[in-house]
Scaffold this active site. Structure first.
Site, PDB file in Angstrom:
ATOM      1  N   ASN A  90       0.816  -1.223   0.000  1.00  0.00           N
ATOM      2  CA  ASN A  90       0.000   0.000   0.000  1.00  0.00           C
ATOM      3  C   ASN A  90       0.850   1.275   0.000  1.00  0.00           C
ATOM      4  O   ASN A  90       0.587   2.199  -0.765  1.00  0.00           O
ATOM      5  CB  ASN A  90      -0.951   0.011   1.209  1.00  0.00           C
ATOM      6  CG  ASN A  90      -1.952  -1.131   1.135  1.00  0.00           C
ATOM      7  OD1 ASN A  90      -2.016  -1.833   0.126  1.00  0.00           O
ATOM      8  ND2 ASN A  90      -2.730  -1.321   2.191  1.00  0.00           N
ATOM      9  N   SER A 257      -8.324  13.118 -48.919  1.00  0.00           N
ATOM     10  CA  SER A 257      -9.519  12.289 -48.799  1.00  0.00           C
ATOM     11  C   SER A 257      -9.406  11.151 -49.807  1.00  0.00           C
ATOM     12  O   SER A 257      -8.768  11.281 -50.850  1.00  0.00           O
ATOM     13  CB  SER A 257     -10.735  13.158 -49.103  1.00  0.00           C
ATOM     14  OG  SER A 257     -11.750  12.393 -49.683  1.00  0.00           O
ATOM     15  N   GLU A 270      -7.575  17.770 -35.588  1.00  0.00           N
ATOM     16  CA  GLU A 270      -8.848  17.145 -35.208  1.00  0.00           C
ATOM     17  C   GLU A 270      -8.635  16.046 -34.167  1.00  0.00           C
ATOM     18  O   GLU A 270      -9.439  15.871 -33.249  1.00  0.00           O
ATOM     19  CB  GLU A 270      -9.534  16.562 -36.445  1.00  0.00           C
ATOM     20  CG  GLU A 270     -10.113  17.646 -37.337  1.00  0.00           C
ATOM     21  CD  GLU A 270     -10.622  17.103 -38.672  1.00  0.00           C
ATOM     22  OE1 GLU A 270     -11.615  17.616 -39.168  1.00  0.00           O
ATOM     23  OE2 GLU A 270     -10.007  16.155 -39.214  1.00  0.00           O
TER      24      GLU A 270
HETATM   25  N1  ARG Z   1      -1.404  -3.394  -7.489  1.00  0.00           N
HETATM   26  C1  ARG Z   1      -1.909  -2.721  -6.330  1.00  0.00           C
HETATM   27  C2  ARG Z   1      -2.410  -1.332  -6.751  1.00  0.00           C
HETATM   28  O1  ARG Z   1      -2.076  -0.924  -7.785  1.00  0.00           O
HETATM   29  C3  ARG Z   1      -0.845  -2.569  -5.301  1.00  0.00           C
HETATM   30  C4  ARG Z   1      -1.348  -2.443  -3.899  1.00  0.00           C
HETATM   31  C5  ARG Z   1      -1.957  -3.710  -3.451  1.00  0.00           C
HETATM   32  N2  ARG Z   1      -2.327  -3.696  -2.067  1.00  0.00           N
HETATM   33  C6  ARG Z   1      -3.159  -4.584  -1.531  1.00  0.00           C
HETATM   34  N3  ARG Z   1      -3.424  -4.441  -0.294  1.00  0.00           N
HETATM   35  N4  ARG Z   1      -3.751  -5.488  -2.252  1.00  0.00           N
HETATM   36  O2  ARG Z   1      -3.136  -0.664  -6.051  1.00  0.00           O
END
Ligand code: ARG
Length: 405
Positions: A90, A257, A270
């Site tokens: 995390n 075209s 565009e």
């Molecule tokens: N691949 C995960 C993401 O992009 C990484 C973090 C995953 N954490 C977990 N607690 N599953 O968010």
């Protein structure tokens, strides 16, 4: 569950953050000096392996973090399992994406500067090129082409200021937040933060793992860049059309075209205009993911990557293309002057003259000028083609100085 297909581009940042973490674990005596060196060296080798396409990516290993950790364990045995002490995917993912984005924002800032220089070069060559200025897309007042082009230089200048602001507010390290609660180990977050070029650690570990404002700010800044690019594209499209003929599009930026041999379509402009749709979409999609998401990390947040990577890539491409297109565009000053012959473009100047010379209030001057325009229309002329008698007929205070001014 797997995100490896797209998050593998974070590998360099994952290695840098892992090295900073391993060094810190060693310096804090959480692992030994020898263990630290072995881990850091193995991480360098893994970086080379990935760069030379030697790593086989597998969906079972979900993401880039797990791939690198698994490979480390293969290389140094169970010592590799110590790297994850006081760390979680995390805080790892938040740190990696922040590091990656910092480089990308700097690149975008440089591309914006390059586009500004190209526009300034064109403006410098056109300081005296007269063109009609528009409001409501109606001919309004004469301006110079330089004046018009410099409007865009200012817009892209704000985009650059914005990118500096984003780098500044978000330059705090999530590393050490661990899963959400921080850690019982005596880690040194200041050390990892400064090694990775952050100003300081994030102050709150729960915020550290659940904050994606830096991604939203970056996506939003791409929206603003594209807002500006799409307006410039729209003008390029209009100006290259038969109604204007203000510019000649270079061959490289137009396409014929398949059925109409005479066509030179402004495809590049565009496409930039069209891509602004998905840039706004990416912002909205990530905003919607984050809205009402409870603290701290949830897997929903893995959805941050595809829109972010797409918006950054598309913004870089569009800025490069726009810069080259502007460089190669040539302007038809005679067509611009020709359009100044329409729409009684000097009306405001006449009203200003009346105020200045005859000292009448502007509202009254506006009224008198309205009558001058009506007369010109009746005679099927532009106001600057009227003669002294015509003006006298409207208001006898008007003298020949007006015709010469
Ligand atoms: N691949 C995960 C993401 O992009 C990484 C973090 C995953 N954490 C977990 N607690 N599953 O968010």
């Amino acid at each position: 569950n797997a995100s490896i297909k797209f998050d593998k581009i974070l590998f360099k940042k994952d290695i840098s953050a892992s090295k900073a973490h391993a060094n810190m674990l060693g310096n804090q005596k959480i692992i030994t000096e020898k263990e630290k060196l072995r881990i850091v060296n193995a991480l360098s080798e893994i970086e080379i392996e990935i760069k030379s396409n030697k790593m086989k990516f597998k969906n079972e290993l979900e993401d880039i973090h797990t791939h690198i950790e698994k490979r480390l364990i293969e290389k140094v045995g169970s010592l590799g399992k110590k790297l994850h002490t006081a760390r979680s995917r995390n805080d790892q993912v938040a740190t990696d994406v922040k590091l990656w984005l910092r480089d990308e924002i700097l690149t975008i800032n440089n591309l914006l500067r390059q586009l500004q220089s190209t526009l300034i070069e064109k403006a410098e060559k056109n300081l005296h090129t007269i063109m009609p200025g528009f409001t409501h897309l109606q001919v309004a007042q004469p301006i110079t082409l330089a004046h018009h082009l410099m409007a865009y230089v200012n817009m892209f200048g704000r985009d650059r200021e914005n990118s500096k602001k984003i780098l500044d507010i978000h330059n705090y390290s999530p590393l050490g937040s661990a899963a959400l609660a921080g850690t019982t180990f005596n880690i040194n977050r200041e050390e990892t933060a400064s090694k990775l070029g952050f100003k300081a650690p994030m102050r709150n570990s729960i915020d550290g793992v659940s904050d994606r404002d830096f991604i939203l700010d970056a996506l939003n800044s791409c929206c603003l860049i594209f807002l500006h690019l799409s307006r410039l594209s729209e003008e390029i499209i209009l100006w290259s059309s038969a109604g204007y003929e203000f510019i000649n599009l270079p061959d490289t930026f137009s396409t014929g075209s398949s059925i109409m041999p005479q066509k030179r379509n402004p495809d590049a402009a565009e496409l930039i205009r069209g891509k602004s749709g998905r840039i706004v979409g990416n912002y909205v999609s990530m905003f919607t993911v984050m809205k009402a998401l409870p603290l701290a990390y949830s897997k929903d947040m893995q959805e941050d990557k595809e829109p972010l990577f797409d918006s950054i890539e598309t913004t870089k491409d569009a800025l490069k293309v726009m810069s080259n297109m502007i460089r190669d565009i040539s302007f038809n000053s005679d067509k611009m002057i020709e359009m100044c012959e329409k729409g009684h473009i000097l009306s405001t100047d006449v009203a200003d003259w009346l105020v200045d010379e005859l000292k009448i209030p502007f509202r009254e001057a506006h009224n008198v000028t309205g009558k001058i325009v009506a007369l010109a229309e009746k005679k099927n002329l532009q106001i600057h083609n009227l003669n002294a008698n015509d003006f006298k007929k409207i208001d006898k205070r008007i003298n020949t100085k007006l015709l010469n001014s």
